[in-house]
Write a protein that holds these residues in place. Structure first.
Motif, mmCIF file in Angstrom:
data_model
loop_
_atom_site.group_PDB
_atom_site.id
_atom_site.type_symbol
_atom_site.label_atom_id
_atom_site.label_comp_id
_atom_site.label_asym_id
_atom_site.label_seq_id
_atom_site.Cartn_x
_atom_site.Cartn_y
_atom_site.Cartn_z
ATOM 1 N N THR A 37 39.907 -21.263 46.326
ATOM 2 C CA THR A 37 38.468 -21.743 46.733
ATOM 3 C C THR A 37 38.425 -23.287 46.007
ATOM 4 O OG1 THR A 37 38.041 -19.426 45.299
ATOM 5 C CG2 THR A 37 36.415 -20.821 44.915
ATOM 6 N N GLY A 42 43.857 -19.289 50.919
ATOM 7 C CA GLY A 42 43.045 -17.797 49.952
ATOM 8 C C GLY A 42 42.851 -18.375 48.990
ATOM 9 N N LYS A 86 43.447 -14.849 46.691
ATOM 10 C CA LYS A 86 44.164 -14.570 48.049
ATOM 11 C C LYS A 86 43.899 -13.088 48.906
ATOM 12 C CE LYS A 86 48.395 -16.226 49.619
ATOM 13 N NZ LYS A 86 49.360 -17.217 49.259
ATOM 14 N N GLN A 88 40.371 -14.100 55.717
ATOM 15 C CA GLN A 88 40.649 -15.455 56.049
ATOM 16 C C GLN A 88 39.243 -16.097 56.010
ATOM 17 O OE1 GLN A 88 42.467 -15.972 53.826
ATOM 18 N NE2 GLN A 88 43.992 -13.677 54.082
ATOM 19 N N ALA A 89 39.199 -17.571 55.227
ATOM 20 C CA ALA A 89 37.706 -18.149 55.695
ATOM 21 C C ALA A 89 38.356 -19.549 57.069
ATOM 22 C CB ALA A 89 37.746 -18.983 54.734
ATOM 23 N N THR A 91 41.355 -22.335 53.837
ATOM 24 C CA THR A 91 42.231 -21.925 54.744
ATOM 25 C C THR A 91 44.141 -21.092 55.148
ATOM 26 O OG1 THR A 91 40.241 -23.255 56.296
ATOM 27 C CG2 THR A 91 42.509 -21.877 57.584
ATOM 28 N N THR A 144 40.050 -9.172 53.694
ATOM 29 C CA THR A 144 38.769 -9.235 54.047
ATOM 30 C C THR A 144 38.259 -9.560 54.788
ATOM 31 O OG1 THR A 144 37.295 -10.030 52.052
ATOM 32 C CG2 THR A 144 37.296 -7.500 51.901
ATOM 33 N N GLY A 159 34.592 -14.264 46.231
ATOM 34 C CA GLY A 159 35.358 -15.236 47.244
ATOM 35 C C GLY A 159 35.359 -15.523 48.809
ATOM 36 N N GLN A 192 32.849 -14.937 54.733
ATOM 37 C CA GLN A 192 34.321 -15.708 55.012
ATOM 38 C C GLN A 192 34.634 -16.185 56.731
ATOM 39 O OE1 GLN A 192 34.975 -13.950 52.619
ATOM 40 N NE2 GLN A 192 37.008 -12.726 53.620
ATOM 41 N N ARG A 193 34.872 -15.776 56.785
ATOM 42 C CA ARG A 193 36.031 -15.103 57.660
ATOM 43 C C ARG A 193 35.388 -15.572 59.295
ATOM 44 N NH1 ARG A 193 35.658 -8.444 57.192
ATOM 45 N NH2 ARG A 193 33.839 -8.047 58.221
ATOM 46 N N TYR A 202 41.753 -10.849 47.825
ATOM 47 C CA TYR A 202 40.384 -10.441 48.681
ATOM 48 C C TYR A 202 40.558 -11.002 49.968
ATOM 49 C CZ TYR A 202 35.976 -11.100 49.409
ATOM 50 O OH TYR A 202 34.420 -11.295 50.112
ATOM 51 N N ARG A 203 41.596 -12.242 49.868
ATOM 52 C CA ARG A 203 40.898 -12.888 52.074
ATOM 53 C C ARG A 203 41.718 -12.207 52.491
ATOM 54 N NH1 ARG A 203 39.867 -18.379 50.418
ATOM 55 N NH2 ARG A 203 38.204 -18.025 49.167
#
Length: 923
Positions: free
Chosen positions: A721, A719, A380, A388-389, A716, A386, A634, A602-603, A382-383
């Motif tokens: 997996t 964060g 989370k 969010q997905a 989303t 860098t 991630g 992922q973004r 990490y997101r």
């Protein structure tokens, strides 16, 4: 240390704040401090710590007298004030946060991370930073290396997708370089609870506790007669040693014949056998590393240790082997099929174990340390760092069919119509490459004789309640108008590599150029997006420029020489498409299928895939750790070419079995997609028995959509997996560290793929504590044990954690075919638990504005009561009233795929809280 632990948090925050405003910008000890971190001038250069929160820290080491900017392509968050306090201890700068203690040696810049109990999390090796001047032509850069102390008890995951079968990278090494089948993501997840981002997109060698790799030198290779001259090489015409042409002694095995084959050989289709001895002067565990473009086999002392006899891009196949001091007989075989021709034999000799990250270019050492300590919390963070997905469209979670390739509008539509006629569920069909006219690669135009009306084709697909994406490359033939436009903007490369794509015949666009990204998107939008395509298959986005290090290392990109940004090509490429669609088609969710990825991708609304893998049992087995390690970086979404890209005939009984097993596994990947070259692999092309199994798993996938889509929201929103290495849920169970063929699919379902031919059962380890339910039978098993699970051909072993709620929807032909007005809720009793059902419009970004609904389900185990919470939120088209069928799972009840016929408590729901007691149903 004791001082920090005894402080109340409020006082600690106040002291940290006053420290930040009271310490001068530069003190007499060479320490500069600001709200985001500290900079220390050492005897070695500059060391800087930047804080993103109390357990996310960026470390920069630089030789520069004046500080370099170290702009990041991956990190999007800005450093900010965190609760930290700086003091000096034993000649070291000590930074204390709520979660970490960090020490920096003021003479060398060495950085070490500890938790608040004093346990070492990550420690740079003393004098372990190396920054060496290096030139590529006239361009000046640096070779970068950072060494860390190695902890042999630590398990390490991530690094992207690699076809080496490795799950835990402790004791292994890997080269991170984007290639077909090899996805380079320099991120690692540790069993100690931290993640580390190596923020350098150059080609990078990562070594976790093994010696440095080197091509085995001549002095260690002996001829069959024992002379220290090298190995005997026998060169044959044909892929399987058909005709001996010549023999010679090769002093080492390190060849690249891509441009020019061995003397006397044609450009394609030859094979070589090397024999002799390998000399070992120190006993220990060696990593023997054959690598090849196409087939390679290796025997040591008569035992085969590598068997990769198939067409493939250049790939390393490391194998760890214990060798005694002395001579060991060796035989290595290689075949070249077509295109590239490279073969190498390297090793790593035993030495003091260290962890090292070594990049071929860069300004200095740059990495981020992220501490969870739980794996999900690390991911989370990490997101947060860098990106969010975003949420994929709901239809993307159905079943996908594609092939290399559907060659006409008629063929593609006939495939879709056949699925509808046979009532086999399907949501997506893909148009692969070469739909364009000859010589018009990159034009985004259709060959009119094969595709007379592409807009009508897409409309027909939509009318058949399906969606479609299309293959788009970053490669352009010279006569295309699109290339001319990109060239005018200075946004193309002209590589000289002349094997796969002849020199002077093709160019590639530069996604590092902002104008290039904008033009690229506008071209595909105007020519493909406007006629209704639903997403983008960004093929060859490594980019596929060829060569050992690749042509891109020599090319000047808009953000510097290619050597410094090599691995980030797919990140920038997908960024342009994602941002372009968000601007041009704001109501349609981005869906990108890409063959490569980089930190932060992922973004961009991307699902990666396995590349052009071979259809064999060994390759199937390796897909599981490949996908799980990719998720551990991630980046949550990945899939595999079900059945393998190369090989496979649906009429072949052996392939039928392999395909069924691959298909069962694929049903529990984020994208569920069949692909491959050669004979089509549509469901109806298989024998009747296989078809029945395949359709069964398609139906199971669609029944699980309420669970899957809700988990995707968790990805989303939280964060999370979806496809989870066991370490993520069971970090304290050391028995899961090496398990490469089991994983969690969301919070509840453990998937145990079958990867052995003719298997009727397989061993399954049940991790953690408590109990596990067999999904197919309802039987319960105690955790912490290994069992033998039924794995007959129609069954992939699935187990559900005690204390789970799984919602299942109706059988459907496509997403949205039926409203989910009746949902089965399976209760796996044994612990208190909860699950949130997420629903929205399915294909817009209104969810970002809060236009969605959630329903919380809570199971109270002691009172044996299910609470269905008040519905929160709403969206257009939402079901106001529905029925939940509550099914407590037990032996013979609430099992398998079928909708409940009995043992169900029916609850009418209109959005208000409901409490249901089901004690009597559990007996």
């Amino acid at each position: 240390m004791m001082f920090r632990k005894e402080l109340p948090k409020a006082i600690f925050i106040l002291l940290s704040f006053f420290a930040s405003i009271c310490l001068p910008a530069e003190d007499t000890n060479g320490i500069e401090k600001d709200s985001s971190g500290i900079t220390i001038h050492t005897n070695k250069g500059i060391t800087k710590l930047e804080f993103f929160d109390d357990c996310v820290v960026r470390v920069i080491h630089s030789n520069a007298i004046k500080e370099t900017s170290f702009d990041s392509l991956a990190i999007k968050a800005e450093p900010k004030f965190a609760d930290w306090h700086l003091n000096t201890e034993d000649g070291k700068s000590v930074v204390q946060t709520e979660s970490l203690k960090i020490t920096v040696d003021k003479s060398t810049g060495r950085v070490r991370f500890f938790d608040n109990a004093g346990n070492t999390l990550l420690s740079e090796k003393n004098n372990g930073t190396t920054i060496t001047d290096f030139s590529i032509g006239s361009y000046q850069t640096n070779l970068i290396e950072q060494k860390f102390n190695f902890d042999h008890k630590e398990a390490l995951y991530g690094l992207g997708q690699h076809q080496n079968g490795v799950m835990n990278y402790s004791g292994h090494s890997i080269v991170l370089q984007q290639k077909n089948k090899e996805i380079a993501v320099p991120v690692v997840l540790s069993s100690k609870g931290y993640m580390m981002i190596w923020d350098n997109p150059a080609v990078t060698k990562v070594n976790f506790g093994v010696g440095l790799e080197e091509v085995i030198p001549q002095k260690k290779l002996l001829s069959p007669k024992g002379r220290k001259v090298g190995l005997k090489g026998e060169y044959f015409k044909g892929r399987n040693f058909e005709e001996l042409v010549f023999s010679r002694i090769d002093s080492k095995i390190d060849f690249n014949w891509s441009s020019k084959p061995p003397k006397g050989m044609s450009r394609n289709n030859y094979s070589i056998r090397w024999t002799g001895w390998i000399e070992v002067t120190k006993a220990g565990e060696y990593s023997i590393i054959p690598s090849a473009d196409d087939g390679v086999r290796l025997w040591i002392d008569g035992k085969m240790i590598t068997d990769q006899w198939q067409t493939q891009p250049e790939t390393q196949f490391p194998a760890n082997i214990q060798l005694d001091k002395g001579r060991h007989r060796i035989k290595m075989e290689y075949f070249q099929g077509e295109f590239d021709a490279a073969v190498r034999l390297s090793w790593q000799v035993p030495q003091e174990p260290v962890t090292s990250w070594s990049s071929k270019a860069g300004d200095g050492v740059d990495y981020c340390f992220i501490y969870g300590p739980q794996p999900d919390k690390s991911v989370k963070k990490y997101r947060n760092l860098t990106g969010q997905a975003p949420l994929f469209p709901k239809w993307s979670w159905g079943f996908w069919q594609c092939k290399e390739r559907y060659k006409s509008q008629q063929e593609l539509l006939e495939i879709l119509e056949k699925y509808r006629e046979l009532e086999i569920p399907l949501d997506g069909i893909i148009q692969d490459w070469q739909y364009w006219p000859n010589g018009q690669w990159g034009s985004h135009k259709f060959a009119s004789e094969r595709y007379p009306d592409p807009a009508a084709m897409v409309e027909k697909i939509h009318n058949l309640n399906a969606h479609t994406i299309i293959s788009v490359w970053p490669r352009f033939d010279l006569e295309t108008e699109n290339l001319a436009e990109l060239e005018k903007a200075g946004a193309v490369y002209a590589p000289v590599y002349d094997n796969v794509y002849p020199a002077g015949k093709t160019k590639w666009y530069d996604p590092f150029n902002p104008k290039g990204r904008e033009l690229y998107w506008n071209q595909i939008y105007e020519q493909l997006g406007k006629i209704g395509f639903d997403g983008w298959w960004l093929d060859a986005c490594e980019a596929e420029l060829g060569g050992d290090w690749g042509e891109m290392n020599k090319l000047n990109t808009a953000q510097g020489i290619g050597a410094e940004v090599y691995n980030a090509y797919p990140l920038l490429h997908t960024s342009g498409v994602y941002k372009g669609q968000r601007n041009s088609m704001p109501s349609k969710r981005v869906y990108i299928l890409a063959r490569a990825a980089y930190t932060g991708q992922q973004r961009n609304g991307v699902v990666a895939w396995s590349g052009d893998v071979q259809g064999t049992w060994d390759v199937l087995k390796k897909q599981i750790p490949a996908g799980l390690n990719f998720a551990a970086t991630g980046i949550p979404y990945w899939n595999t070419d079900i059945g393998g890209f190369f090989g496979g005939d649906p009429k072949d009984p052996e392939y039928q079995q392999l395909f069924v097993r691959w298909f069962q596994y694929g049903a529990f990947c984020p994208m569920f997609r069949v692909h491959g070259t050669g004979n089509g692999k549509e469901v109806w092309r298989f024998d009747e028995a296989s078809q029945e199994i395949l359709v069964r798993y398609i139906n199971l996938r669609y029944r699980l959509l309420p669970y899957i889509y809700s988990v995707s929201w968790k990805v989303t929103n939280n964060g999370y997996t979806m496809m989870r290495p066991l370490i993520m849920d069971f970090p304290k169970d050391r028995k899961v560290y090496e398990i490469s063929d089991q994983y969690m699919f969301g919070p509840s379902i453990m998937v145990c793929p079958v990867v052995s031919k003719d298997a009727e059962s397989r061993n399954v380890y049940l991790p953690g504590e408590g109990e596990w339910y067999n999904f197919w039978t309802g039987e319960k098993y105690s955790a912490g044990q290994a069992i033998v699970a039924d794995a007959s051909i129609n069954r992939i072993p699935l187990f559900v954690r005690r204390g789970s709620i799984i919602p299942l929807g109706p059988k459907m032909q496509y997403v949205g075919h039926k409203p989910a007005s009746e949902i089965e809720l399976r209760i796996y009793a044994g612990d208190d638990t909860s699950f949130t059902l997420y629903e929205d419009q399915g294909d817009s970004y209104n969810y970002e504005k809060g236009v969605y609904s959630t329903i919380d389900f809570s199971w109270q185990d002691n009172s044996e009561k299910l609470i269905i919470g008040r519905r929160k939120g709403s969206y257009p088209g939402m079901l106001e009233n529905r029925t939940f069928k509550i099914v407590p799972v037990k032996k013979g009840a609430g099992t398998g795929i079928s909708f409940p016929q009995q043992d169900a408590s029916e609850v009418r729901y209109s959005g208000s809280t409901k409490e249901i007691g089901i004690k009597s149903m559990l007996n």
